[in-house]
Design an enzyme around this catalytic site. Structure first.
Site, PDB file in Angstrom:
ATOM      1  N   ASP A  10       0.879  -1.181   0.000  1.00  0.00           N
ATOM      2  CA  ASP A  10       0.000   0.000   0.000  1.00  0.00           C
ATOM      3  C   ASP A  10       0.908   1.219   0.000  1.00  0.00           C
ATOM      4  OD1 ASP A  10      -2.373   1.612   0.294  1.00  0.00           O
ATOM      5  OD2 ASP A  10      -1.893   1.862   2.412  1.00  0.00           O
ATOM      6  N   SER A  11       0.308   2.394  -0.147  1.00  0.00           N
ATOM      7  CA  SER A  11       1.095   3.623  -0.084  1.00  0.00           C
ATOM      8  C   SER A  11       1.558   3.923   1.341  1.00  0.00           C
ATOM      9  CB  SER A  11       0.253   4.792  -0.597  1.00  0.00           C
ATOM     10  OG  SER A  11      -0.911   4.908   0.192  1.00  0.00           O
ATOM     11  N   TYR A  42      -1.006   8.367  -2.628  1.00  0.00           N
ATOM     12  CA  TYR A  42      -1.095   8.056  -4.053  1.00  0.00           C
ATOM     13  C   TYR A  42      -2.328   8.732  -4.682  1.00  0.00           C
ATOM     14  CZ  TYR A  42       2.374   4.200  -3.932  1.00  0.00           C
ATOM     15  OH  TYR A  42       3.516   3.453  -3.843  1.00  0.00           O
ATOM     16  N   GLY A  43      -3.338   8.944  -3.828  1.00  0.00           N
ATOM     17  CA  GLY A  43      -4.642   9.428  -4.312  1.00  0.00           C
ATOM     18  C   GLY A  43      -4.602  10.611  -5.273  1.00  0.00           C
ATOM     19  N   CYS A  73      -4.285  -1.486  -1.929  1.00  0.00           N
ATOM     20  CA  CYS A  73      -4.429  -0.050  -2.166  1.00  0.00           C
ATOM     21  C   CYS A  73      -5.436   0.090  -3.299  1.00  0.00           C
ATOM     22  CB  CYS A  73      -3.071   0.525  -2.557  1.00  0.00           C
ATOM     23  SG  CYS A  73      -3.144   2.232  -3.099  1.00  0.00           S
ATOM     24  N   ASN A  74      -6.519   0.775  -3.028  1.00  0.00           N
ATOM     25  CA  ASN A  74      -7.553   0.932  -4.055  1.00  0.00           C
ATOM     26  C   ASN A  74      -7.075   1.792  -5.218  1.00  0.00           C
ATOM     27  OD1 ASN A  74     -10.523   0.065  -2.904  1.00  0.00           O
ATOM     28  ND2 ASN A  74      -9.054   0.553  -1.312  1.00  0.00           N
ATOM     29  N   THR A  75      -6.246   2.803  -4.892  1.00  0.00           N
ATOM     30  CA  THR A  75      -5.762   3.696  -5.946  1.00  0.00           C
ATOM     31  C   THR A  75      -4.916   2.887  -6.936  1.00  0.00           C
ATOM     32  OG1 THR A  75      -5.665   5.367  -4.197  1.00  0.00           O
ATOM     33  CG2 THR A  75      -4.719   5.963  -6.321  1.00  0.00           C
ATOM     34  N   GLU A 152      -3.057   8.851   8.458  1.00  0.00           N
ATOM     35  CA  GLU A 152      -1.585   8.850   8.524  1.00  0.00           C
ATOM     36  C   GLU A 152      -1.094   9.695   9.718  1.00  0.00           C
ATOM     37  OE1 GLU A 152       0.803   7.234   6.537  1.00  0.00           O
ATOM     38  OE2 GLU A 152      -0.756   6.178   5.421  1.00  0.00           O
ATOM     39  N   CYS A 184     -11.013   2.764  -0.038  1.00  0.00           N
ATOM     40  CA  CYS A 184      -9.623   3.129   0.242  1.00  0.00           C
ATOM     41  C   CYS A 184      -9.266   2.349   1.493  1.00  0.00           C
ATOM     42  CB  CYS A 184      -9.509   4.631   0.505  1.00  0.00           C
ATOM     43  SG  CYS A 184      -7.874   5.127   1.105  1.00  0.00           S
ATOM     44  N   THR A 185      -8.119   1.689   1.465  1.00  0.00           N
ATOM     45  CA  THR A 185      -7.784   0.806   2.598  1.00  0.00           C
ATOM     46  C   THR A 185      -7.472   1.581   3.884  1.00  0.00           C
ATOM     47  OG1 THR A 185      -5.547   0.654   1.698  1.00  0.00           O
ATOM     48  CG2 THR A 185      -7.054  -1.163   1.215  1.00  0.00           C
ATOM     49  N   HIS A 186      -7.318   2.902   3.773  1.00  0.00           N
ATOM     50  CA  HIS A 186      -7.150   3.693   4.992  1.00  0.00           C
ATOM     51  C   HIS A 186      -8.492   3.883   5.715  1.00  0.00           C
ATOM     52  CE1 HIS A 186      -3.267   4.831   3.295  1.00  0.00           C
ATOM     53  NE2 HIS A 186      -2.970   5.524   4.381  1.00  0.00           N
TER      54      HIS A 186
END
Ligand code: DGL
Length: 267
Positions: A10-11, A42-43, A73-75, A152, A184-186
């Site tokens: 992921d980012s 990344y978004g 990571c969805n992006t 984050e 989004c995995t966040h």
């Protein structure tokens, strides 16, 4: 095959929501996680940049011996999955399709909301995948870029996060949606706040669980061995360690900072 790890990237810390589900379901597998903390988020980045980063991340995991790569990571999944599948000779699993199947199964009125980064929403990957399954569905998408920074920064319980959640999600609620894909995995880290904003009538779909179903088709769960974890980041390991311990509810042991663009050093 079992000695080789599952590779996840992921980012940043968001993919840990996917890691957590995979670890729960496959306690015997070795897992290597890479968080590209030097280049998060990344978004807002262009499609080509995200594809380039995703290939580098996947190559790193390959060098770690990964037998399968989970793009947590969805992006990346929305713009780079096809390329990754073409350039890699091992199975690659993204998060979009499993999330879509789960959303379609959860929506009763056919009105589905999607929230994600600007890149994911711009790609229309979710809307297209839902309409491909059933073009009678109505899909309402909303980019929520600040959510990634709030996670984050470890602000998942901050008052400001509630205000921002309200600002982003009220327009979606007006569309009478009954399910929202956390695209989004966040975002699962903010699940409690998002659920509070949208109310219990709206189902939140977290693709992390759906991803494990995909993995189950490839991996076999029967063994008594215990798997080990290795975490790599491209910057800021102390910050990663702090947030990771909150998300995973335990301390992480093996965490190594790797420099991007140089030959990867594997401890
Ligand atoms: N967690 C990632 C996703 O699922 C990326 C967030 C970001 O880096 O902007 O899209």
């Amino acid at each position: 095959m079992r000695k080789q790890p599952i590779g996840i990237f992921d980012s940043g810390v968001g993919g840990l929501t996917v890691f957590k589900e995979i670890r729960k379901k496959f306690p015997f597998e070795d897992i290597v996680y890479f968080g590209d903390t030097a280049r998060v988020p990344y978004g807002p980045k262009s499609r080509n940049t995200v594809i380039e980063y995703s290939i580098q991340n996947a190559r790193f995991l390959l060098q770690c011996g990964a037998k399968i790569i989970v793009v947590a990571c969805n992006t990346s999944s929305s713009v780079a999955l096809e390329t990754l599948k073409k350039v890699l000779s091992i199975p690659v699993i993204g998060v979009i399709e499993p999330g879509v199947i789960s959303a379609v199964n959860n929506s009763k009125n056919g009105k589905i909301g999607i929230i994600g980064t600007e890149g994911t929403i711009r790609s229309k990957a979710y809307s297209q995948a839902i309409l491909k399954l059933n073009n009678n569905y109505e899909v309402f998408a909303k980019a929520c870029p600040l959510f990634v920074s709030l996670v984050e920064e470890g602000m998942e319980n901050h008052e400001i996060t509630k205000i921002i959640s309200n600002e982003y999600l009220t327009p979606l609620l007006k569309k009478k949606i009954d399910a929202i894909i956390l695209g989004c995995t966040h975002y699962p880290i903010l699940k409690h706040i998002i659920q509070q904003t949208v109310g219990n009538e709206v189902t939140l779909v977290d693709s992390a669980q759906a991803v494990t179903n995909e993995l189950e088709k490839i991996l076999s769960p029967e063994t008594s061995e215990t798997g080990c974890d290795k975490f790599y980041v491209s910057d800021n390991e102390d910050k990663f360690r702090k947030i990771a311990s909150r998300i995973l509810e335990r301390e992480i042991e093996s965490l190594i900072n790797v420099k991007l663009g140089e030959s990867w050093y594997l401890a």
